[in-house]
Structures are given as C-alpha cells and as structure tokens.
Design an enzyme around this catalytic site. Structure first.
Site, PDB file in Angstrom:
ATOM      1  N   LYS A   1       0.760  -1.183  -0.113  1.00  0.00           N
ATOM      2  CA  LYS A   1      -0.016   0.002  -0.013  1.00  0.00           C
ATOM      3  C   LYS A   1       0.964   1.103   0.054  1.00  0.00           C
ATOM      4  O   LYS A   1       0.626   2.265  -0.777  1.00  0.00           O
ATOM      5  CB  LYS A   1      -0.737  -0.125   1.184  1.00  0.00           C
TER       6      LYS A   1
ATOM      7  N   GLY B   1      -0.811   0.971   6.431  1.00  0.00           N
ATOM      8  CA  GLY B   1      -0.664  -0.064   7.512  1.00  0.00           C
ATOM      9  C   GLY B   1      -1.701  -1.219   7.091  1.00  0.00           C
ATOM     10  O   GLY B   1      -2.579  -0.971   6.174  1.00  0.00           O
ATOM     11  N   ASP B   2      -1.639  -2.321   7.607  1.00  0.00           N
ATOM     12  CA  ASP B   2      -2.735  -3.277   7.735  1.00  0.00           C
ATOM     13  C   ASP B   2      -2.591  -4.123   8.932  1.00  0.00           C
ATOM     14  O   ASP B   2      -1.728  -4.387   9.633  1.00  0.00           O
ATOM     15  CB  ASP B   2      -1.925  -4.204   6.398  1.00  0.00           C
ATOM     16  N   THR B   3      -4.046  -4.517   9.118  1.00  0.00           N
ATOM     17  CA  THR B   3      -4.100  -5.144  10.549  1.00  0.00           C
ATOM     18  C   THR B   3      -4.645  -6.459  10.231  1.00  0.00           C
ATOM     19  O   THR B   3      -5.727  -6.420   9.488  1.00  0.00           O
ATOM     20  CB  THR B   3      -5.092  -4.212  11.497  1.00  0.00           C
TER      21      THR B   3
ATOM     22  N   ALA C   1       0.794  -4.120  11.151  1.00  0.00           N
ATOM     23  CA  ALA C   1       2.051  -3.780  10.279  1.00  0.00           C
ATOM     24  C   ALA C   1       1.858  -2.244   9.947  1.00  0.00           C
ATOM     25  O   ALA C   1       0.849  -1.911   9.517  1.00  0.00           O
ATOM     26  CB  ALA C   1       2.430  -4.488   9.283  1.00  0.00           C
TER      27      ALA C   1
END
Length: 190
Positions: A52, A68-70, A105
């Site tokens: 991203k 970010g990514d969760t 992250a």
C-alpha cells in the site's frame, strides 16, 4: 514536510489525531489483499502494508507516506475482513473463548523513498460467546469489513476478556510505533 495517509480508514485518521498528527492528504491504496499460498499472518500484514505504501508513494514523490494493515490470526490462519453475516458469525464462533493474535503492520516511506517498517503483535481473548451474544453483535452491523469480524472500539469491547499489547494497534494503527517512525523521519511532533 507533507504526510500522506495511505488508508481510507477513519479510525486510522482519528488515531493519528490522538498523537497530534493531521495528514496533509488521504490517498487510499487499492491493492490485491489476497494472502499468498502458505503465507503466515505476520509476513502477510507486513507485505500488504508495504505494498500500500509503495503504491501511494509513487503518486506522491517527496512526501512521507504512512500505510498499514491489521490482521486477525487464529494460529497460522488469517481471518477475513468479514463481508457477510456468515463470515462474521464463523469468525466469532472460532474466536469464542480463546486467544488470538492481532498483528498491525505499518510502513512509513520517507521523502527519499526509503521504507521503514514496524509490526505490533497483540493478544486478544474473547469470553466464551453465547449464541444470543453473537446474534446481537451480528445485528449491530459493526463487524462489516472488520478483520476477524469484530471492532474492539465498539460493542465487541464488552465481549473481550483481556488484551495484551496495544489497544490502538488492535484498532488498526499502533501509535507508539507510528510516532517512533515519524520522529525518525524528521516529522515535526508536539
């Protein structure tokens, strides 16, 4: 120094506001978030956050780009961002009465294009959920589009027995790690 948030999540924007950060622009990245065959949850979260960031950084040269990514993980299994009641119900049944990990992250790409990465690993424990509790949560609609089929900042907070780690990371943006990355990149913080 311009800061671009590579996320459409209003939660991430609100969380940044908690540490006094207001992005100059919001430019969501639309990438394929399908896990690779055999990909472990931490590697998946890091790859998606970096992907991203890279996509949005290409559109904003010279700016700081935060992405970010969760991921909600039960063992090695990556739970989906629930798009249907059936998916959300399956996630909640799986998580009922057990611990799971929430991996958040983040990637910050600096003005020179250098990426910096952090991963926050957190443990969430749900109470044993009764069918009526799952039904009521499904009826609330809060689960829609949420990793693992729940949002800790909403009604699900009353179903969670314990957390270990960062509450903000479980919501979608680890503020301690985000602040450290921004500071290291020279972003002015209060």
């Amino acid at each position: 120094m311009r800061l671009i948030l590579a996320s459409a999540s209003p939660r991430r924007r609100d969380l940044l506001g908690q540490i006094g950060v207001r992005p100059d622009a919001v430019d969501p990245a639309d990438i394929d978030e399908t896990p690779l065959k055999g990909e472990l949850p931490a590697a998946y979260a890091a790859r998606v956050a970096a992907g991203k960031g890279a996509l949005v950084a290409a559109r904003h040269p010279g700016a700081l780009v935060l992405s970010g990514d969760t991921v909600v993980a039960a063992g090695r299994r990556i739970l989906p961002k629930a798009e249907s009641e059936a998916e959300a119900r399956a996630c909640l049944k799986l998580l009922s009465g057990r611990r799971h990990r929430v991996l958040s992250a983040i990637t910050l790409i600096d003005a020179e294009g250098k990426p910096r990465h952090r991963l926050s690993t957190n443990i969430v424990t749900f109470k044993r959920l009764e069918r009526a509790e799952i039904d009521a949560y499904i009826a609330s609609g809060e689960w829609h589009g949420k990793a693992g089929g729940y949002a800790i900042q909403g009604r699900a907070a009353g179903l969670i027995r314990a957390i270990q780690g960062s509450h903000s990371a479980i919501m979608g943006l680890p503020l301690y790690e985000t602040r450290a990355l921004l500071k290291a990149a020279g972003y002015p913080l209060d």
